[in-house]
Scaffold this active site. Structure first.
Site, PDB file in Angstrom:
ATOM      1  N   SER A  21       0.828  -1.207   0.000  1.00 25.30           N
ATOM      2  CA  SER A  21       0.000   0.000   0.000  1.00 25.30           C
ATOM      3  C   SER A  21       0.867   1.264   0.000  1.00 25.30           C
ATOM      4  O   SER A  21       1.894   1.335   0.672  1.00 25.30           O
ATOM      5  CB  SER A  21      -0.886  -0.009   1.246  1.00 25.30           C
ATOM      6  OG  SER A  21      -1.624   1.186   1.318  1.00 25.30           O
ATOM      7  N   CYS A 131       0.380   3.435  10.577  1.00 26.54           N
ATOM      8  CA  CYS A 131       0.924   4.605   9.877  1.00 26.54           C
ATOM      9  C   CYS A 131       1.626   5.519  10.886  1.00 26.54           C
ATOM     10  O   CYS A 131       0.996   5.989  11.837  1.00 26.54           O
ATOM     11  CB  CYS A 131      -0.191   5.372   9.159  1.00 26.54           C
ATOM     12  SG  CYS A 131       0.436   6.901   8.427  1.00 26.54           S
ATOM     13  N   GLY A 218      12.618   0.476   2.586  1.00 34.42           N
ATOM     14  CA  GLY A 218      13.652   0.177   1.595  1.00 34.42           C
ATOM     15  C   GLY A 218      14.526  -0.981   2.064  1.00 34.42           C
ATOM     16  O   GLY A 218      14.339  -1.509   3.166  1.00 34.42           O
TER      17      GLY A 218
HETATM   18  C1  SIN Z   1       1.607   4.322   6.153  1.00 38.94           C
HETATM   19  O1  SIN Z   1       2.784   4.344   6.463  1.00 38.94           O
HETATM   20  O2  SIN Z   1       0.831   3.515   6.693  1.00 38.94           O
HETATM   21  C2  SIN Z   1       1.045   5.251   5.143  1.00 38.94           C
HETATM   22  C3  SIN Z   1       1.995   6.286   4.701  1.00 38.94           C
HETATM   23  C4  SIN Z   1       1.370   7.643   4.693  1.00 38.94           C
HETATM   24  O3  SIN Z   1       0.437   7.897   3.917  1.00 38.94           O
HETATM   25  O4  SIN Z   1       1.799   8.508   5.474  1.00 38.94           O
END
Ligand code: SIN
Length: 303
Positions: A21, A131, A218
């Site tokens: 995602s 997140c 990464g």
């Molecule tokens: C995430 O790390 O879950 C999403 C990344 C973001 O949109 O900040």
């Protein structure tokens, strides 16, 4: 002829490789480059109830062997995802897609999951409690076993599709959180989201990222992700989606040997938009090199 098929929470996938995602948009953008039906599946951009503009810029900092992002869950909101994005995806992708869901309150997770649960295109609900780039949501739920379990339990009551919970590596005891999610009814676990990191711009003397910190991903985080998949595999009986720094077919095999049933590729897509296609093409030869006939047979083989 080697067998790359896997079964993720009752859904057969042609191969375990799926873009993570936030690195593959809603898929159709990449369909301009190659036939995305070669993918096992992919997880689309984290979706919230309301549209979100995301964090102020700069949101990206390059690092050795990776990058930091602080996107802040930019997305058009669940109504537009269902009304605009998924119909565009339907024109170029004929497999079940993984819906990634974020929220700032349990009710929000539940509402977004309920709406996406009704979409035929959606195979799995990937509930993102990890997140690191938003306040009062995201990772706040995923760093506490009780809070993570509360999200899972609330969502599970309202949906029919498999719920895969995406966990944060920014915790002291990943096993405790994974077990709490399993006990709350999770059908699978994605490990791992990004690691909290930062960079400082030496010319300005200030953080590179406007939000100061962000999620580091990464190749540099691959060994951490692998270690967490390995630890959690020993503790739970639900499938694991390995994620974190995967960039080659060999990495995919390692993740599966650690315990993954599917493997997400994230930052590599930002370096090379063909990364997932290339990994899938390379997978049979890598399997043959190590005498592997079937990927399913080597899940957790390193234990
Ligand atoms: C995430 O790390 O879950 C999403 C990344 C973001 O949109 O900040």
């Amino acid at each position: 002829m080697v067998n790359t098929k896997m079964n993720l929470c009752g859904i057969e996938i042609d191969n375990p490789v799926m873009p993570a995602s936030g690195t593959f948009g809603f898929g159709y953008e990449f369909a301009e480059l190659y036939d995305i039906n070669v993918l096992g599946s992919f997880s689309f951009k984290g979706t919230t109830l309301e549209p979100r503009f995301g964090n102020p810029t700069p949101r990206i900092a390059e690092c050795t062997n990776g990058l930091i992002n602080s996107v802040g869950l930019q997305n058009p909101g669940v109504t537009d995802v269902i009304g605009q994005e998924l119909p565009k995806l339907a024109k170029c992708f004929n497999k079940p897609v993984m819906a990634n869901i974020s929220g700032f309150a349990i009710d929000e997770y539940v509402e977004v999951c309920k709406q996406l649960d009704k979409c035929d295109q959606v195979g799995w609900l990937e509930v993102n409690v990890s997140c690191p780039n938003v306040h009062n949501g995201g990772m706040a739920f995923g760093t506490d076993p009780k809070a993570a379990a509360a999200v899972v339990a609330a969502v599970k009551k309202e949906v029919t599709k498999p719920v895969i919970v995406k966990l944060s590596p920014n915790v002291r005891d990943i096993v405790a959180i994974a077990k709490a999610c399993e006990e709350a009814g999770a059908d699978g676990i994605t490990l791992i989201n990004t690691m909290l990191g930062m960079r400082i711009n030496l010319k300005t003397g200030k953080p590179v990222i406007a939000n100061k910190m962000g999620g580091f991903s990464g190749p540099a985080i691959f060994p951490i992700a692998l270690r967490m998949v390995y630890q959690v595999y020993e503790a739970v009986n639900i499938p694991i989606v390995g994620c974190g720094g995967v960039s080659t077919a060999e990495d995919v095999i390692e993740m599966i040997m650690a315990g993954a049933t599917a493997v997400q590729v994230g930052a590599a897509n930002l370096v090379n938009p063909y990364a997932c296609r290339d990994i899938i093409n390379d997978l049979p030869a890598a399997m043959e090199k190590y005498g592997i006939n079937s990927l399913e047979e080597i899940i957790g083989g390193a234990h």
